[in-house]
Scaffold this motif. Structure first.
Motif, mmCIF file in Angstrom:
data_model
loop_
_atom_site.group_PDB
_atom_site.id
_atom_site.type_symbol
_atom_site.label_atom_id
_atom_site.label_comp_id
_atom_site.label_asym_id
_atom_site.label_seq_id
_atom_site.Cartn_x
_atom_site.Cartn_y
_atom_site.Cartn_z
ATOM 1 N N TYR A 137 0.842 -1.191 0.000
ATOM 2 C CA TYR A 137 0.000 0.000 0.000
ATOM 3 C C TYR A 137 0.878 1.243 0.000
ATOM 4 O O TYR A 137 1.827 1.347 0.791
ATOM 5 C CB TYR A 137 -0.896 0.038 1.243
ATOM 6 C CG TYR A 137 -1.954 -1.039 1.279
ATOM 7 C CD1 TYR A 137 -3.189 -0.847 0.667
ATOM 8 C CD2 TYR A 137 -1.717 -2.244 1.934
ATOM 9 C CE1 TYR A 137 -4.166 -1.839 0.704
ATOM 10 C CE2 TYR A 137 -2.686 -3.230 1.979
ATOM 11 C CZ TYR A 137 -3.903 -3.026 1.355
ATOM 12 O OH TYR A 137 -4.866 -3.999 1.395
ATOM 13 N N ARG A 157 -3.728 0.289 -3.055
ATOM 14 C CA ARG A 157 -3.166 -1.068 -3.075
ATOM 15 C C ARG A 157 -2.556 -1.337 -4.442
ATOM 16 O O ARG A 157 -3.207 -1.153 -5.480
ATOM 17 C CB ARG A 157 -4.236 -2.111 -2.769
ATOM 18 C CG ARG A 157 -3.693 -3.537 -2.833
ATOM 19 C CD ARG A 157 -4.670 -4.568 -2.323
ATOM 20 N NE ARG A 157 -4.138 -5.919 -2.503
ATOM 21 C CZ ARG A 157 -4.669 -7.011 -1.975
ATOM 22 N NH1 ARG A 157 -5.747 -6.927 -1.228
ATOM 23 N NH2 ARG A 157 -4.124 -8.193 -2.185
ATOM 24 N N GLN A 159 -0.390 -4.297 -6.747
ATOM 25 C CA GLN A 159 -0.317 -5.755 -6.828
ATOM 26 C C GLN A 159 0.819 -6.164 -7.757
ATOM 27 O O GLN A 159 0.986 -5.589 -8.849
ATOM 28 C CB GLN A 159 -1.641 -6.301 -7.375
ATOM 29 C CG GLN A 159 -1.736 -7.802 -7.437
ATOM 30 C CD GLN A 159 -3.108 -8.247 -7.903
ATOM 31 O OE1 GLN A 159 -3.912 -7.452 -8.356
ATOM 32 N NE2 GLN A 159 -3.385 -9.533 -7.785
#
Length: 368
Positions: A137, A157, A159
């Motif tokens: 984050y 967020r 990924q």
């Protein structure tokens, strides 16, 4: 050895609902837009020297980016950071390659006293919002809520999509809520993420609403979007999205307001209008900090004025994500920060002074 992900997200990254009645018409003219503004800018404004001196001690925070600020009770200021280096610092101003590196942190300033807030323990610090197994984050804009009891931070967020250095992408938006006295994480709540907009650029409280400024990041092109929530709790009420002519409950109806903003920018009141401060992302690795003006928090943004050209930019060094700190204005003088980084991670270990925010004192005056 863990190396930092160079934070060029700001430079090179990149449910239909019931309609809400259209907003009342914004004023077509205001002095903020009618005036031709000029900027006089002085670098190295406070608290730059204070943060640099604290960094040099190697006792906590030694550099980071994002650099949002929120006033807290008791005269405290919470500085909100994303990718963060912690101490120690070598005598020659370099960092050990084993220095801790986390994806988000706070620095709390109370007068000339400064302390670092992380998760984990002193011996094993972690990010304030712990990373999921497949990513991390980064922090965005922040504000207090519930009469100052909570410190709310938009958390993006990201990924991982593979094993390479650049195999990652933005995934979704969250609101991280902290106790404003203990700084403990109370909750992590999903917020709207359906329109490919990172709703983390800026938060503006104005006339009973919190305006949420997001960025649609298409890599070479970045577009500002605007949403709003009644009150100060982004998780409690229906979000409304600016369509270009009114407000809708459909996030995908959100309109592009301005091209060329940075992922982190600011929108603040300026006289009878509004001021937008941003790095110019119409240029790759730009050194230009711009101010735009509007009579409405939703734009249109007009009459761009160059506030500063960052002298650090060049070679491996990049600058990005400039924005204002309105609660730290000195009269009519703005406090603006920007981030500095390197495209070569080794530079950040060789010289601790690179990866620190810079601060500007900017005075806007009517052109003669």
């Amino acid at each position: 050895m863990k190396r930092p992900l160079v934070a060029v997200v700001a430079l090179s990254l990149t449910a239909a609902g019931l309609a809400v009645p259209a907003a009342s018409a914004a004023p077509s003219t205001c002095s903020a837009v009618q005036t031709n503004w000029t900027a006089r800018t002085t670098p190295h404004a406070a608290p730059e020297a204070l943060l640099n001196a604290y960094s040099n001690t190697g006792k906590g925070w030694t550099g980071a980016d994002s650099t949002y600020s929120v006033p807290l009770s008791g005269g405290r200021t919470a500085w909100i950071f994303s990718d963060t280096f912690l101490g120690p610092v070598n005598a020659d101003g370099s960092r050990p390659t084993t220095t801790p590196f986390i994806n988000n942190s706070f620095v709390i300033q109370h007068g000339t006293e400064v302390k670092t807030v992380t998760g984990g323990t002193a011996d094993s610090p972690t990010a304030l919002v712990p990373p999921p197994s497949d990513g991390w984050y980064w922090f965005g804009a922040a504000q207090t809520s519930h009469a100052g009891q909570d410190l709310d931070v938009v958390a993006l967020r990201f990924q991982r999509t593979g094993t390479g250095q650049w195999d990652w992408k933005w995934s979704s938006n969250y609101l991280a809520r902290f106790d404003s006295k203990t700084y403990k994480l109370k909750s992590l709540t999903p917020i709207p993420s359906a329109a490919n907009v990172q709703w983390s650029g800026w938060l503006l409280r104005d006339n009973g609403y919190t305006y949420v400024y997001g960025v649609e990041d298409l890599g070479a092109s970045k577009y500002q979007h605007v949403a709003r929530v009644r009150g100060d709790d982004l998780t409690a009420k229906q979000w409304e999205y600016w369509t270009g002519s009114g407000w809708s409950a459909d996030e995908t109806a959100s309109a592009r307001v301005l091209e060329g903003v940075a992922n982190e920018h600011s929108v603040t009141r300026w006289g009878d209008g509004y001021l937008l401060v941003t790095h110019n992302t119409k240029e790759l690795f730009s050194k230009s900090v711009l101010g735009y003006f509007s009579c409405s928090p939703t734009g249109p943004w007009v009459k761009p004025v160059e506030l500063y050209q960052t002298p650090e930019t060049g070679g491996n060094i990049i600058t990005y994500n400039s924005h204002e700190h309105p609660d730290l204005r000195q009269g009519s003088s703005l406090l603006v920060s920007y981030n500095v980084n390197s495209l070569v991670s080794d530079d950040l270990y060789g010289d601790v002074s690179i990866y620190r925010p810079r601060f500007l004192s900017v005075t806007l005056a009517a052109a003669e």
